[in-house]
Design a protein around this motif. Structure first.
Motif, mmCIF file in Angstrom:
data_model
loop_
_atom_site.group_PDB
_atom_site.id
_atom_site.type_symbol
_atom_site.label_atom_id
_atom_site.label_comp_id
_atom_site.label_asym_id
_atom_site.label_seq_id
_atom_site.Cartn_x
_atom_site.Cartn_y
_atom_site.Cartn_z
ATOM 1 N N LEU A 103 -5.051 3.460 2.189
ATOM 2 C CA LEU A 103 -5.443 4.036 0.907
ATOM 3 C C LEU A 103 -5.291 2.956 -0.150
ATOM 4 N N GLY A 104 -6.405 2.566 -0.753
ATOM 5 C CA GLY A 104 -6.379 1.497 -1.730
ATOM 6 C C GLY A 104 -5.885 1.957 -3.095
ATOM 7 N N GLU A 105 -5.952 1.062 -4.068
ATOM 8 C CA GLU A 105 -5.392 1.320 -5.389
ATOM 9 C C GLU A 105 -6.395 1.916 -6.371
ATOM 10 N N LYS A 106 -7.672 1.933 -6.010
ATOM 11 C CA LYS A 106 -8.689 2.417 -6.945
ATOM 12 C C LYS A 106 -8.457 3.868 -7.352
ATOM 13 N N LEU A 107 -7.948 4.680 -6.428
ATOM 14 C CA LEU A 107 -7.765 6.097 -6.719
ATOM 15 C C LEU A 107 -6.314 6.442 -7.037
ATOM 16 N N SER A 108 -5.514 5.449 -7.342
ATOM 17 C CA SER A 108 -4.142 5.726 -7.737
ATOM 18 C C SER A 108 -4.128 6.430 -9.088
ATOM 19 N N LEU A 109 -3.000 7.036 -9.423
ATOM 20 C CA LEU A 109 -2.903 7.823 -10.656
ATOM 21 C C LEU A 109 -3.208 6.987 -11.901
#
Length: 206
Positions: A84-90
């Motif tokens: 899971l990459g960082e693009k969809l982090s909060l």
């Protein structure tokens, strides 16, 4: 004394070097891709003409990339079945934009000197140029970063400051990265350009 925004960006580019094997240095691409910095600035200029907001967006890229496990361009990686990459982090979802600017710069550089310039260095150069083209001062960046092959949404969620964090929490967080209150205030000053979402003002009013 330099204005706080570029001073902060320079500090970040020096402080977060965990993705680099060799020491960073100015003129890293002088022999392998001598046009690199000119190309980055030219593409940045064209994008700011098309969309002035891209200056603030690209500056934001640098902090969001560097604050999570170093300046390694990990925030550009898409999700995979095993990551899971960082693009969809909060802190990034519905917040970071102008990915296409970095893509355009990379395409131009690949055409001129394929396989030479890392995306991590592109982000550093582009954020510096966003400051310069917005009317701020220029400075020499140290280059030579390597791109990460992994990203972590969990790390981005746990490390990036919340927009609801108070001053004490923010100071404690910045201190973990050897960044001072002055650095934190300089970062806050970078929010004086660009656009904010209406709900942020609504929260402040409550």
């Amino acid at each position: 004394m330099s204005p706080p925004l570029p001073a902060f960006l320079l500090l970040v580019s020096i402080a977060f070097t965990s993705a680099s094997v060799a020491p960073l240095r100015p003129g890293f691409y002088a022999e392998t891709c001598p046009e690199a910095e000119f190309i980055v600035k030219d593409v940045m200029r064209r994008n700011m003409i098309r969309e002035p907001r891209s200056a603030a967006s690209v500056m934001r890229f640098q902090f969001h990339d560097c604050f999570v496990n170093g300046c390694d361009a990990s925030m550009l990686l898409d999700d995979t079945p095993n990551m899971l990459g960082e693009k969809l982090s909060l802190s990034n979802i519905d917040s970071l934009r102008s990915y296409e600017v970095i893509d355009e710069i990379k395409e131009e550089l690949e055409r001129v000197c394929p396989g030479m310039v890392s995306c991590a260095d592109i982000i550093i150069m582009a954020s510096r140029d966003a400051v310069v083209l917005s009317g701020g001062p220029d400075w020499e960046v140290k280059l030579g970063r390597e791109d990460s092959l992994t990203a972590s949404q969990e790390d981005a969620d746990n490390i990036m400051p919340s927009p609801r964090a108070n001053a004490s929490l923010l100071m404690d967080l910045f201190e973990r990265f050897n960044l001072s209150v002055k650095d934190m205030v300089a970062l806050s000053g970078s929010h004086s350009i660009g656009q904010a979402r209406c709900f942020l003002y609504s929260l402040q009013a409550l």
